[in-house]
Design a protein around this motif. Structure first.
Motif, PDB file in Angstrom:
ATOM      1  N   LEU A  27     117.919  53.380  88.456  1.00 21.64           N
ATOM      2  CA  LEU A  27     117.691  52.694  89.719  1.00 21.64           C
ATOM      3  C   LEU A  27     116.600  53.387  90.525  1.00 21.64           C
ATOM      4  O   LEU A  27     115.790  52.741  91.185  1.00 21.64           O
ATOM      5  CB  LEU A  27     118.990  52.638  90.530  1.00 21.64           C
ATOM      6  N   ALA A  28     116.588  54.712  90.480  1.00 22.90           N
ATOM      7  CA  ALA A  28     115.602  55.460  91.257  1.00 22.90           C
ATOM      8  C   ALA A  28     114.216  55.393  90.630  1.00 22.90           C
ATOM      9  O   ALA A  28     113.207  55.382  91.346  1.00 22.90           O
ATOM     10  CB  ALA A  28     116.030  56.930  91.374  1.00 22.90           C
ATOM     11  N   GLY A  29     114.147  55.341  89.318  1.00 20.52           N
ATOM     12  CA  GLY A  29     112.859  55.402  88.652  1.00 20.52           C
ATOM     13  C   GLY A  29     112.392  54.103  88.034  1.00 20.52           C
ATOM     14  O   GLY A  29     111.316  53.596  88.352  1.00 20.52           O
ATOM     15  N   GLU A  30     113.224  53.518  87.164  1.00 22.28           N
ATOM     16  CA  GLU A  30     112.788  52.364  86.385  1.00 22.28           C
ATOM     17  C   GLU A  30     112.763  51.069  87.195  1.00 22.28           C
ATOM     18  O   GLU A  30     111.845  50.259  87.043  1.00 22.28           O
ATOM     19  CB  GLU A  30     113.693  52.190  85.164  1.00 22.28           C
ATOM     20  N   PHE A  31     113.773  50.870  88.034  1.00 22.30           N
ATOM     21  CA  PHE A  31     113.852  49.596  88.745  1.00 22.30           C
ATOM     22  C   PHE A  31     112.643  49.362  89.643  1.00 22.30           C
ATOM     23  O   PHE A  31     112.146  48.245  89.752  1.00 22.30           O
ATOM     24  CB  PHE A  31     115.137  49.542  89.584  1.00 22.30           C
ATOM     25  N   VAL A  32     112.140  50.433  90.279  1.00 18.60           N
ATOM     26  CA  VAL A  32     111.038  50.255  91.229  1.00 18.60           C
ATOM     27  C   VAL A  32     109.737  49.875  90.529  1.00 18.60           C
ATOM     28  O   VAL A  32     108.769  49.487  91.193  1.00 18.60           O
ATOM     29  CB  VAL A  32     110.833  51.531  92.078  1.00 18.60           C
ATOM     30  N   ALA A  33     109.705  49.963  89.201  1.00 15.55           N
ATOM     31  CA  ALA A  33     108.507  49.559  88.460  1.00 15.55           C
ATOM     32  C   ALA A  33     108.606  48.128  87.950  1.00 15.55           C
ATOM     33  O   ALA A  33     107.685  47.647  87.285  1.00 15.55           O
ATOM     34  CB  ALA A  33     108.286  50.514  87.281  1.00 15.55           C
ATOM     35  N   THR A  34     109.680  47.431  88.273  1.00 14.03           N
ATOM     36  CA  THR A  34     109.870  46.073  87.783  1.00 14.03           C
ATOM     37  C   THR A  34     109.386  45.039  88.803  1.00 14.03           C
ATOM     38  O   THR A  34     109.267  45.349  89.998  1.00 14.03           O
ATOM     39  CB  THR A  34     111.366  45.804  87.500  1.00 14.03           C
ATOM     40  N   PRO A  35     109.147  43.817  88.380  1.00 11.50           N
ATOM     41  CA  PRO A  35     108.762  42.756  89.335  1.00 11.50           C
ATOM     42  C   PRO A  35     109.889  42.417  90.305  1.00 11.50           C
ATOM     43  O   PRO A  35     109.640  41.915  91.396  1.00 11.50           O
ATOM     44  CB  PRO A  35     108.423  41.564  88.436  1.00 11.50           C
ATOM     45  N   TRP A  36     111.136  42.725  89.938  1.00 10.39           N
ATOM     46  CA  TRP A  36     112.252  42.413  90.829  1.00 10.39           C
ATOM     47  C   TRP A  36     112.276  43.354  92.037  1.00 10.39           C
ATOM     48  O   TRP A  36     112.769  43.000  93.092  1.00 10.39           O
ATOM     49  CB  TRP A  36     113.568  42.486  90.050  1.00 10.39           C
ATOM     50  N   TYR A  37     111.726  44.538  91.866  1.00  8.27           N
ATOM     51  CA  TYR A  37     111.607  45.444  93.013  1.00  8.27           C
ATOM     52  C   TYR A  37     110.692  44.834  94.067  1.00  8.27           C
ATOM     53  O   TYR A  37     110.980  44.871  95.262  1.00  8.27           O
ATOM     54  CB  TYR A  37     111.071  46.796  92.556  1.00  8.27           C
TER      55      TYR A  37
ATOM     56  N   GLY B 125     109.037  33.043  89.484  1.00  5.30           N
ATOM     57  CA  GLY B 125     109.165  34.258  88.699  1.00  5.30           C
ATOM     58  C   GLY B 125     110.428  34.257  87.867  1.00  5.30           C
ATOM     59  O   GLY B 125     111.316  33.419  88.021  1.00  5.30           O
ATOM     60  N   PRO B 126     110.529  35.201  86.931  1.00 12.72           N
ATOM     61  CA  PRO B 126     111.688  35.255  86.032  1.00 12.72           C
ATOM     62  C   PRO B 126     112.968  35.606  86.777  1.00 12.72           C
ATOM     63  O   PRO B 126     112.956  36.345  87.760  1.00 12.72           O
ATOM     64  CB  PRO B 126     111.296  36.369  85.047  1.00 12.72           C
ATOM     65  N   ARG B 127     114.091  35.042  86.327  1.00 13.01           N
ATOM     66  CA  ARG B 127     115.388  35.351  86.911  1.00 13.01           C
ATOM     67  C   ARG B 127     115.797  36.768  86.517  1.00 13.01           C
ATOM     68  O   ARG B 127     115.648  37.185  85.365  1.00 13.01           O
ATOM     69  CB  ARG B 127     116.448  34.383  86.412  1.00 13.01           C
ATOM     70  N   PHE B 128     116.329  37.501  87.476  1.00 16.04           N
ATOM     71  CA  PHE B 128     116.752  38.877  87.199  1.00 16.04           C
ATOM     72  C   PHE B 128     117.811  38.899  86.096  1.00 16.04           C
ATOM     73  O   PHE B 128     117.790  39.768  85.222  1.00 16.04           O
ATOM     74  CB  PHE B 128     117.303  39.508  88.482  1.00 16.04           C
ATOM     75  N   ARG B 129     118.715  37.926  86.120  1.00 14.94           N
ATOM     76  CA  ARG B 129     119.798  37.886  85.132  1.00 14.94           C
ATOM     77  C   ARG B 129     119.257  37.699  83.708  1.00 14.94           C
ATOM     78  O   ARG B 129     119.923  38.045  82.727  1.00 14.94           O
ATOM     79  CB  ARG B 129     120.769  36.745  85.482  1.00 14.94           C
ATOM     80  N   HIS B 130     118.041  37.171  83.603  1.00 15.85           N
ATOM     81  CA  HIS B 130     117.440  36.941  82.294  1.00 15.85           C
ATOM     82  C   HIS B 130     116.451  38.036  81.907  1.00 15.85           C
ATOM     83  O   HIS B 130     115.814  37.944  80.853  1.00 15.85           O
ATOM     84  CB  HIS B 130     116.726  35.580  82.274  1.00 15.85           C
ATOM     85  N   GLY B 131     116.315  39.052  82.739  1.00 14.61           N
ATOM     86  CA  GLY B 131     115.318  40.082  82.489  1.00 14.61           C
ATOM     87  C   GLY B 131     115.858  41.282  81.730  1.00 14.61           C
ATOM     88  O   GLY B 131     117.068  41.438  81.525  1.00 14.61           O
ATOM     89  N   TRP B 132     114.937  42.141  81.318  1.00 17.33           N
ATOM     90  CA  TRP B 132     115.307  43.292  80.495  1.00 17.33           C
ATOM     91  C   TRP B 132     116.151  44.317  81.261  1.00 17.33           C
ATOM     92  O   TRP B 132     117.036  44.964  80.679  1.00 17.33           O
ATOM     93  CB  TRP B 132     114.053  43.976  79.942  1.00 17.33           C
ATOM     94  N   PHE B 133     115.907  44.478  82.567  1.00 12.93           N
ATOM     95  CA  PHE B 133     116.638  45.501  83.305  1.00 12.93           C
ATOM     96  C   PHE B 133     118.123  45.142  83.375  1.00 12.93           C
ATOM     97  O   PHE B 133     118.991  46.016  83.229  1.00 12.93           O
ATOM     98  CB  PHE B 133     116.060  45.658  84.712  1.00 12.93           C
ATOM     99  N   TYR B 134     118.419  43.865  83.578  1.00 13.44           N
ATOM    100  CA  TYR B 134     119.815  43.430  83.586  1.00 13.44           C
ATOM    101  C   TYR B 134     120.418  43.600  82.191  1.00 13.44           C
ATOM    102  O   TYR B 134     121.544  44.113  82.045  1.00 13.44           O
ATOM    103  CB  TYR B 134     119.911  41.972  84.031  1.00 13.44           C
ATOM    104  N   ALA B 135     119.657  43.224  81.178  1.00  9.97           N
ATOM    105  CA  ALA B 135     120.183  43.265  79.812  1.00  9.97           C
ATOM    106  C   ALA B 135     120.384  44.684  79.305  1.00  9.97           C
ATOM    107  O   ALA B 135     121.353  44.970  78.586  1.00  9.97           O
ATOM    108  CB  ALA B 135     119.244  42.502  78.869  1.00  9.97           C
ATOM    109  N   GLU B 136     119.489  45.613  79.690  1.00 16.20           N
ATOM    110  CA  GLU B 136     119.532  46.960  79.139  1.00 16.20           C
ATOM    111  C   GLU B 136     120.184  48.000  80.055  1.00 16.20           C
ATOM    112  O   GLU B 136     120.620  49.051  79.584  1.00 16.20           O
ATOM    113  CB  GLU B 136     118.107  47.415  78.795  1.00 16.20           C
TER     114      GLU B 136
END
Length: 343
Positions: free
Chosen positions: A70-80, A103-114
């Motif tokens: 959450l501190a590192g990876e999430f802020v690099a995503t389009p959802w941030y 834009g892509p749905r968060f529920r369908h994105g890699w961050f939610y999935a992984e």
């Protein structure tokens, strides 16, 4: 509809902003949120004012790996970016109801999935924290219950975001800790010399001009002392300057120094030379040593001492030096700084 216990929890979170122990207050604020909203995990992040990286202040329920993501990876995503531009915190369950947001749905994105779903979470909400018109951090809530964060829940979170932002802002209480007046200039300076401007305050003139103040500040950092009061010329006049060792905290280095500056006249009508003589006298130098250091005759130094005694109303050289140390009537150089630092 907001219940009475949710209102009470929001009020308690607001009251926690008065606490000086930010880490403890932040953790308590998350526990209060757990009483008001469905959550199995929550984390509060601050933005380091020097590096721009997100740093965890407090967390409940998340593993260390999840917090780091959450501190590192999430802020690099389009959802941030979506979180930052939204006034109402977006949630995972919002995907189904907000079809206008491109834009892509968060529920369908890699961050939610992984990251989110493997941790067992089915819904989450993220809010951007702003304090004094600055983005200062993020708050994340997650729950194992699907579709938990409806519009009412998101509005409740939005209502406490100003309080959470006060916890997350590493500069929020920098001036308050030392009783600065509203109009005083102040900045934080790190051990490597980087200046961090405080919101709503001017940068001190002593930090904007050449004149040897940087060497003095570096020497103060090396003493390990807590406070130093002095007088310094800047901007065509004099400044009363106080250096405070600033306590370490999330987003701030342990060696940061608060430089606090107020315009002033030289006290007691002292001349700049008399202030210099008084400062050297306070280090224990004799008139002869002062004369050699300032390239003056001993007789001239003796005259300066007589004048400053008369102006300050002191009966002796010892009384004058005690006054200088007590009231910060000093313009020290780096070599003699340790004598005047408060431990």
């Amino acid at each position: 509809m907001t219940s009475h216990h949710q209102i009470a929890a929001a009020a308690r979170i607001g009251m926690l902003t008065r606490e000086r122990d930010t880490a403890s207050a932040s953790a308590q604020a998350l526990r209060e949120l757990a009483r008001a909203l469905p959550l199995d995990a929550a984390t509060l992040l601050t933005i380091d004012p020097l590096t721009g990286s997100h740093v965890r202040i407090a967390s409940i329920g998340y593993t260390a790996e999840a917090s780091q993501a959450l501190a590192g990876e999430f802020v690099a995503t389009p959802w941030y970016r979506n979180v930052v531009r939204r006034e109402l915190p977006p949630s995972i369950s919002e995907d189904a109801e907000d079809s206008e947001d491109a834009g892509p749905r968060f529920r369908h994105g890699w961050f939610y999935a992984e990251r989110v779903r493997p941790a067992g979470f089915r819904d989450g909400v993220t809010g951007a924290l702003r304090h004094r018109d600055r983005l200062v951090g993020l708050v994340h809530l997650s729950t194992e219950t699907a579709d938990a964060y409806d519009t009412d829940a998101r509005r409740l979170l939005a209502s406490v975001i100003p309080a959470l932002a006060a916890f997350a802002d590493p500069l929020a209480h920098a001036g308050d800790l030392h009783g600065l007046a509203d109009a005083d200039a102040a900045s934080l300076v790190t051990g490597d010399g980087r200046v961090v401007d405080l919101p709503g305050r001017d940068r001190p003139r002593v930090l904007r001009e050449e004149g040897g103040f940087g060497a003095l500040l570096h020497a103060f950092t090396g003493t390990g002392g807590q406070r130093l009061r002095l007088l310094w010329p800047a901007g065509g006049g004099w400044r009363r300057v106080v250096l405070h060792r600033h306590p370490a905290g999330p987003g701030l280095a342990a060696d940061a120094v608060l430089v606090h500056e107020t315009p002033t006249e030289l006290p007691y009508g002292l001349s700049p030379r008399e202030l210099e003589v008084l400062t050297r006298a306070a280090t224990g130098q004799t008139n002869q040593a002062i004369a050699q250091a300032l390239f003056l005759s001993p007789r001239t130094v003796h005259s300066h001492v007589e004048h400053l005694l008369r102006k300050t109303g002191c009966a002796s050289r010892a009384e004058a030096t005690a006054l200088a140390v007590r009231d910060g009537l000093l313009r020290p150089d780096p070599d003699h700084l340790a004598r005047f630092v408060e431990r």
